[in-house]
Design an enzyme around this catalytic site. Structure first.
Site, PDB file in Angstrom:
ATOM      1  N   LYS A  41       0.873  -1.220   0.071  1.00  0.00           N
ATOM      2  CA  LYS A  41      -0.058  -0.123   0.082  1.00  0.00           C
ATOM      3  C   LYS A  41       0.940   1.268   0.027  1.00  0.00           C
ATOM      4  CE  LYS A  41      -3.628  -2.406   2.644  1.00  0.00           C
ATOM      5  NZ  LYS A  41      -4.646  -2.030   4.033  1.00  0.00           N
TER       6      LYS A  41
ATOM      7  N   TYR B 106     -12.639  -3.342  -2.265  1.00  0.00           N
ATOM      8  CA  TYR B 106     -13.227  -2.959  -0.875  1.00  0.00           C
ATOM      9  C   TYR B 106     -14.727  -3.136  -0.613  1.00  0.00           C
ATOM     10  CZ  TYR B 106      -8.304  -2.427   0.817  1.00  0.00           C
ATOM     11  OH  TYR B 106      -7.115  -2.500   1.307  1.00  0.00           O
TER      12      TYR B 106
ATOM     13  N   ASN C 285      -1.714   0.134   7.122  1.00  0.00           N
ATOM     14  CA  ASN C 285      -1.174  -1.034   7.669  1.00  0.00           C
ATOM     15  C   ASN C 285       0.009  -1.603   6.634  1.00  0.00           C
ATOM     16  OD1 ASN C 285      -3.068  -1.799   6.157  1.00  0.00           O
ATOM     17  ND2 ASN C 285      -4.294  -2.860   7.664  1.00  0.00           N
TER      18      ASN C 285
ATOM     19  N   HIS D  34      -1.927  -5.483   2.055  1.00  0.00           N
ATOM     20  CA  HIS D  34      -3.153  -5.978   1.669  1.00  0.00           C
ATOM     21  C   HIS D  34      -2.731  -7.445   1.469  1.00  0.00           C
ATOM     22  CE1 HIS D  34      -6.873  -7.689   0.282  1.00  0.00           C
ATOM     23  NE2 HIS D  34      -6.128  -8.097  -0.792  1.00  0.00           N
TER      24      HIS D  34
ATOM     25  N   GLU E  96      -8.971 -11.748  -6.909  1.00  0.00           N
ATOM     26  CA  GLU E  96      -8.125 -10.688  -6.950  1.00  0.00           C
ATOM     27  C   GLU E  96      -6.932 -10.419  -7.778  1.00  0.00           C
ATOM     28  OE1 GLU E  96      -7.019 -10.172  -2.660  1.00  0.00           O
ATOM     29  OE2 GLU E  96      -9.290  -9.748  -2.101  1.00  0.00           O
TER      30      GLU E  96
END
Ligand code: IDP
Ligand code: MG
Length: 154
Positions: free
Chosen positions: A9, A49, A112, A115, A126
């Site tokens: 990310k 998401y 964080n 992913h 995905e």
């Protein structure tokens, strides 16, 4: 073998952790079968998401995921989804165990670092969401028999 889709990310990109994160997965014995940098669109993130679009934090999550390009990685391995989730750690990085990526590098629920797919089915979905078919490479590392015993490779 399973596929897991990992995203480094913007928090991982900005913190200069791209190399360290890729290195961890390689050292573990996971096979990199796709790897690229890309910008994420709002449309793609709303799909990715979908389970979070009604959450109060969704607008800030969207903004955060579009702040810089991200690095997307497709990893392959036996039980790859569970292995990678274990290496990533719990969602809130402050609670993530030391030794995990979030536990070692993060201090936030939102920021964080990475992913990772949460089920083998989502690993496939995905991977297709972020990679074109020609961007996924099917090859066998020469050391495969030193990563797995023969009976682990169905
Ligand atoms: P996961 O990334 O551990 O699978 P999910 O529940 O799927 O966790 O949430 C996706 C992402 O949404 C998280 O990685 C995090 O960036 C963000 N997120 C989840 N819960 C929160 C929250 O309570 N506050 C802020 N951001 C959150
Ligand atoms: Mg998730």
């Amino acid at each position: 073998m399973e596929q897991s889709l990992v995203i480094i990310k913007p928090s991982g990109v900005q913190r200069g952790l791209i190399g360290k994160i890729i290195d961890r997965f390689q050292q573990k014995g996971l096979i990199i079968c796709g790897l690229k940098m890309m910008n994420l669109s709002e449309e793609l993130l709303r799909e990715h998401y979908a389970h979070l679009v009604e959450k109060p934090f969704f607008p800030t999550l969207l903004k955060s995921m579009m702040a810089t390009p991200v690095v997307v990685i497709c990893l392959k391995g036996v039980d790859a989804v569970a292995v990678v989730r274990g290496m990533v750690g719990t969602t809130n990085a402050r609670n993530a165990a030391p030794g995990t990526i979030r536990g070692d590098y993060g201090m936030s629920s939102q920021e964080n670092i990475v992913h990772a797919s949460d089920s083998p089915e989502n690993g496939v979905i995905e991977t297709k969401r972020f990679f074109k078919p020609e961007e996924i490479f099917d090859y066998t590392p020469v050391c495969i028999n030193f990563i797995y015993a023969p009976d682990e490779l169905n």
